[in-house]
Design a protein around this motif. Sequence first.
Motif, PDB file in Angstrom:
ATOM      1  N   PRO A 194       0.835  -1.206   0.000  1.00  0.00           N
ATOM      2  CA  PRO A 194       0.000   0.000   0.000  1.00  0.00           C
ATOM      3  C   PRO A 194       0.869   1.255   0.000  1.00  0.00           C
ATOM      4  N   PRO A 195       0.516   2.263  -0.791  1.00  0.00           N
ATOM      5  CA  PRO A 195       1.304   3.502  -0.808  1.00  0.00           C
ATOM      6  C   PRO A 195       1.240   4.192   0.549  1.00  0.00           C
ATOM      7  N   VAL A 196       2.310   4.865   0.918  1.00  0.00           N
ATOM      8  CA  VAL A 196       2.416   5.507   2.229  1.00  0.00           C
ATOM      9  C   VAL A 196       2.516   7.017   2.054  1.00  0.00           C
ATOM     10  N   LEU A 197       1.756   7.740   2.837  1.00  0.00           N
ATOM     11  CA  LEU A 197       1.801   9.201   2.797  1.00  0.00           C
ATOM     12  C   LEU A 197       3.094   9.720   3.418  1.00  0.00           C
ATOM     13  N   SER A 198       3.553  10.854   2.938  1.00  0.00           N
ATOM     14  CA  SER A 198       4.696  11.526   3.562  1.00  0.00           C
ATOM     15  C   SER A 198       4.227  12.859   4.153  1.00  0.00           C
ATOM     16  N   PHE A 199       4.902  13.281   5.217  1.00  0.00           N
ATOM     17  CA  PHE A 199       4.543  14.506   5.925  1.00  0.00           C
ATOM     18  C   PHE A 199       5.792  15.333   6.191  1.00  0.00           C
ATOM     19  N   SER A 200       5.644  16.657   6.113  1.00  0.00           N
ATOM     20  CA  SER A 200       6.711  17.583   6.488  1.00  0.00           C
ATOM     21  C   SER A 200       6.381  18.192   7.843  1.00  0.00           C
ATOM     22  N   ARG A 201       7.315  18.090   8.756  1.00  0.00           N
ATOM     23  CA  ARG A 201       7.103  18.591  10.106  1.00  0.00           C
ATOM     24  C   ARG A 201       7.413  20.089  10.165  1.00  0.00           C
ATOM     25  N   TYR A 202       6.516  20.843  10.818  1.00  0.00           N
ATOM     26  CA  TYR A 202       6.681  22.298  10.912  1.00  0.00           C
ATOM     27  C   TYR A 202       6.410  22.734  12.352  1.00  0.00           C
ATOM     28  N   PHE A 203       7.430  23.283  12.997  1.00  0.00           N
ATOM     29  CA  PHE A 203       7.317  23.746  14.380  1.00  0.00           C
ATOM     30  C   PHE A 203       6.583  25.089  14.429  1.00  0.00           C
ATOM     31  N   VAL A 204       5.587  25.166  15.317  1.00  0.00           N
ATOM     32  CA  VAL A 204       4.847  26.418  15.499  1.00  0.00           C
ATOM     33  C   VAL A 204       5.234  27.105  16.792  1.00  0.00           C
TER      34      VAL A 204
END
Length: 388
Positions: free
Chosen positions: A34-44
Amino acid sequence: MKKRFLIYYESKFQKSFFYILFPFILFSFQRSKPPVLSFSRYFVAAESYESVGVADINNDGKPDLISGDFWYENNGTRKNNFRNRHLIDNQKRQGEYYDDFASICLDVNADGNIDYITGGWFDQTLRWLENPGLTKNQHWKSHEIAKTGNIECIRAWDIDGDGKLEVAPNNPKLPLKYFKLENGSFRQVEVAATQGHGLGFGDIDGDGKGDFIVSDGWLKNLGNEKWEMNPEFSLGTASVPILVADVNNDGKNDLIVGQGHSYGLHWYEQSIIANKRTWKKHLIDDSASQYHTMEWVDLDNDGKSELITGKRFRAHNGKDPGENDEVGLYYFKWNGSSFIKNKIAYGPAGEGKGTGIYFMVYDLLGSGRKDIVVAGKDGLVIFFNEGI
């Protein structure tokens, strides 16, 4: 010699055959994964409030963040976004906690400005903060809704089916109730004499009306603000929310339940056998503790919802099982027979990410993909959804 040659020839042929087939085998295996999503982490922000909401606070057409004493302005880009924050309150602190256990965004007084509903364990007060409008740096006036007793968390659902949200606090060991907004004020509606840790809402019996789910059963919606208890299961220190969803697509709604203060994440399969409702418990994950909050949302835009959840960081300040384990944020993909766990962030605090007690899944920048914004004692962070 001839025999040796034949063996050599067969071996060479087998190797050649393998080399020819290997790319096709690899391609087939890759396609089956199954394809896997990627995420970019962003500090607030490094603030330690445990809830965050999303709403257009300043009416500029862009969704902002609101968490604890601040709202964070969306400038519409990835660069240095949500860093312009505005003070709205000065909430009391109790040890490691702020007395702020939900972030429900709702225009309470119908003035066109989104207000903020919250409440906490220590002050035992459900309250709303009034958005003053264009004055960005003005403190928001706090209004008491009710003294409810200790608030573990708060959720908002359309309980009576009129298209408007009602507000339901989880008050362990106290009466179950919700608050209906009518002409700028809230009316309290009694549901049951008591509730435990954990609260959900959804149509259990398929009659078109939403029912309440508590830790020791579900309350059938009889209409006209009447409810009937069905003690069909015991869920322990259940999550807020307990999710109601048809996991296996059999036409009957099931339950998804995390243990908020221990190990375990399960789904309970609903069946009707001889006109009797039964619930079969299935393991999703037992490797993490403090699955205190979760959402059921379509993350990958395939028309099917995923389970988004994770470990709450220091839920009871070091007193729960697994408190010192590494923290993680995950999404679980249903494959037709079981849930597949995918890591979004995992590791020690600062590297992994805890869920806090109330998080949001929302398309923050108009990308067409839903992002995940998570508060907690380990800070406020956005995980931008980059797709597959």
